[in-house]
Design an enzyme around this catalytic site. Sequence first.
Site, PDB file in Angstrom:
ATOM      1  N   ARG A   1     -20.439   1.963 104.957  1.00  0.00           N
ATOM      2  CA  ARG A   1     -19.442   1.168 104.248  1.00  0.00           C
ATOM      3  C   ARG A   1     -20.060   0.526 103.017  1.00  0.00           C
ATOM      4  O   ARG A   1     -21.277   0.366 102.905  1.00  0.00           O
ATOM      5  CB  ARG A   1     -18.842   0.117 105.175  1.00  0.00           C
ATOM      6  N   VAL A   2     -19.176   0.131 102.130  1.00  0.00           N
ATOM      7  CA  VAL A   2     -19.664  -0.258 100.807  1.00  0.00           C
ATOM      8  C   VAL A   2     -20.550  -1.507 100.867  1.00  0.00           C
ATOM      9  O   VAL A   2     -21.521  -1.600 100.110  1.00  0.00           O
ATOM     10  CB  VAL A   2     -18.475  -0.402  99.831  1.00  0.00           C
TER      11      VAL A   2
ATOM     12  N   TYR B   1      -8.620   8.689 111.829  1.00  0.00           N
ATOM     13  CA  TYR B   1      -8.639   7.232 112.033  1.00  0.00           C
ATOM     14  C   TYR B   1      -7.250   6.634 111.799  1.00  0.00           C
ATOM     15  O   TYR B   1      -6.712   5.933 112.653  1.00  0.00           O
ATOM     16  CB  TYR B   1      -9.656   6.605 111.085  1.00  0.00           C
TER      17      TYR B   1
HETATM   18  N1  UDP Z   1     -17.829   3.197  98.264  1.00  0.00           N
HETATM   19  C1  UDP Z   1     -18.682   3.430  97.197  1.00  0.00           C
HETATM   20  N2  UDP Z   1     -19.995   3.690  97.464  1.00  0.00           N
HETATM   21  C2  UDP Z   1     -20.509   3.718  98.730  1.00  0.00           C
HETATM   22  C3  UDP Z   1     -19.628   3.468  99.813  1.00  0.00           C
HETATM   23  C4  UDP Z   1     -18.294   3.226  99.544  1.00  0.00           C
HETATM   24  O1  UDP Z   1     -18.256   3.379  96.038  1.00  0.00           O
HETATM   25  O2  UDP Z   1     -21.720   3.972  98.892  1.00  0.00           O
HETATM   26  C5  UDP Z   1     -16.415   2.905  97.978  1.00  0.00           C
HETATM   27  C6  UDP Z   1     -15.437   3.802  98.717  1.00  0.00           C
HETATM   28  O3  UDP Z   1     -15.201   4.983  97.987  1.00  0.00           O
HETATM   29  C7  UDP Z   1     -14.225   2.913  98.807  1.00  0.00           C
HETATM   30  C8  UDP Z   1     -14.796   1.512  98.889  1.00  0.00           C
HETATM   31  O4  UDP Z   1     -16.133   1.610  98.417  1.00  0.00           O
HETATM   32  O5  UDP Z   1     -13.452   3.013  97.629  1.00  0.00           O
HETATM   33  C9  UDP Z   1     -14.811   0.945 100.307  1.00  0.00           C
HETATM   34  O6  UDP Z   1     -15.365   1.901 101.140  1.00  0.00           O
HETATM   35  P1  UDP Z   1     -15.734   1.624 102.648  1.00  0.00           P
HETATM   36  O7  UDP Z   1     -16.390   2.863 103.169  1.00  0.00           O
HETATM   37  O8  UDP Z   1     -16.483   0.363 102.785  1.00  0.00           O
HETATM   38  O9  UDP Z   1     -14.372   1.402 103.425  1.00  0.00           O
HETATM   39  P2  UDP Z   1     -12.824   1.709 103.177  1.00  0.00           P
HETATM   40  O10 UDP Z   1     -12.274   0.470 102.606  1.00  0.00           O
HETATM   41  O11 UDP Z   1     -12.668   2.875 102.227  1.00  0.00           O
HETATM   42  O12 UDP Z   1     -12.329   2.035 104.537  1.00  0.00           O
END
Ligand code: UDP
Length: 313
Positions: free
Chosen positions: A190-191, A149
């Site tokens: 996503r989180v 990505y």
């Molecule tokens: N994250 C988490 N639990 C989840 C999904 C994501 O703790 O179930 C964390 C992930 O490790 C990252 C942050 O949340 O530090 C944001 O993750 P996301 O996948 O939303 O997008 P990113 O900003 O990493 O592209």
Amino acid sequence: MNEQRVVVLGAAGFIGSHLVDRFLAEGWRVTGVDDFITGTRRNLEHLAREPRFDLLEQDICGSLDGIRGEVDAVLDFASPASPIDYLEHPFETLHVGSIGVENALRLAKRTGAIFLLSSTSEVYGDPLEHPQRESYWGNVNPIGPRAVYDEAKRFAEAITMAYRRYEKVPIRIARIFNTYGPRMRLDDGRVVPAFVAQALRGEPITVFGDGSQTRSFCYVDDNVEGMWRLLHSKYEEPVNIGNPHELSILEFAKAVQRLVGSDVPIVTKPLPQDDPRLRRPDITRAREVLGWEPKIGFDEGMGRTIAWFRQQV
Ligand code: UDP
């Protein structure tokens, strides 16, 4: 009246579909393109009888020569964008950020349209500068799992700038930071959808690592306003579009518990490789060049998002 026309690549995606709605509301004609690899038909269902909207179902890595007639703007929002999605579709992600972006730039050149690229805060990688300004070149692992990505988006910026320099295509580059709101896919990993769905279902909230890593969350309507202003500016360098309101992931998990009104436990899982430690946009440039800054506060944006997710769960 001379009706303007925009081509939105990735029209069925989360941000793409909101952009379609905004341009229709502004009186534009909209041609959407999507192959539904990660986009969702439901995001466009409400436009089934909209005469100013048409949809081409195709991968933008194929020829875009089928798009005929006048085009004023090409918005490229076509890419898997959540870590789960791009790890599941590594080659599609690499191709759409390279071959797809070049096809989109060719379309803009052929039609004389302005080209707007959706780039990402991931071009900064795991940043050693905090907050991140557009002048920062980033700290990206070129061979790690996220590289499919990150490097595709860095290539996308490079080829966009080359089309500006050598082909005189008018270009805009938005570096989009974490954005959330209705129409995110509940299962995109996503989180925001992950934590909200867990809280709504009464499941434990899964914090990766110790939760001290930070993100800064921007509500989608603010993002769309930023894209609208950026397109209408004459600014041909990257602009950060995001909300500087920064939270640790653990703080975010607690905020979700509070806003959903749920006492589900918080559990920890391993931190994915190369997960950025810190992320917050410096939006000085967007303020100066676009007169833009986010307007929707965290509780309000999350309230709207949770209300929407409640209907989906
Ligand atoms: N994250 C988490 N639990 C989840 C999904 C994501 O703790 O179930 C964390 C992930 O490790 C990252 C942050 O949340 O530090 C944001 O993750 P996301 O996948 O939303 O997008 P990113 O900003 O990493 O592209």
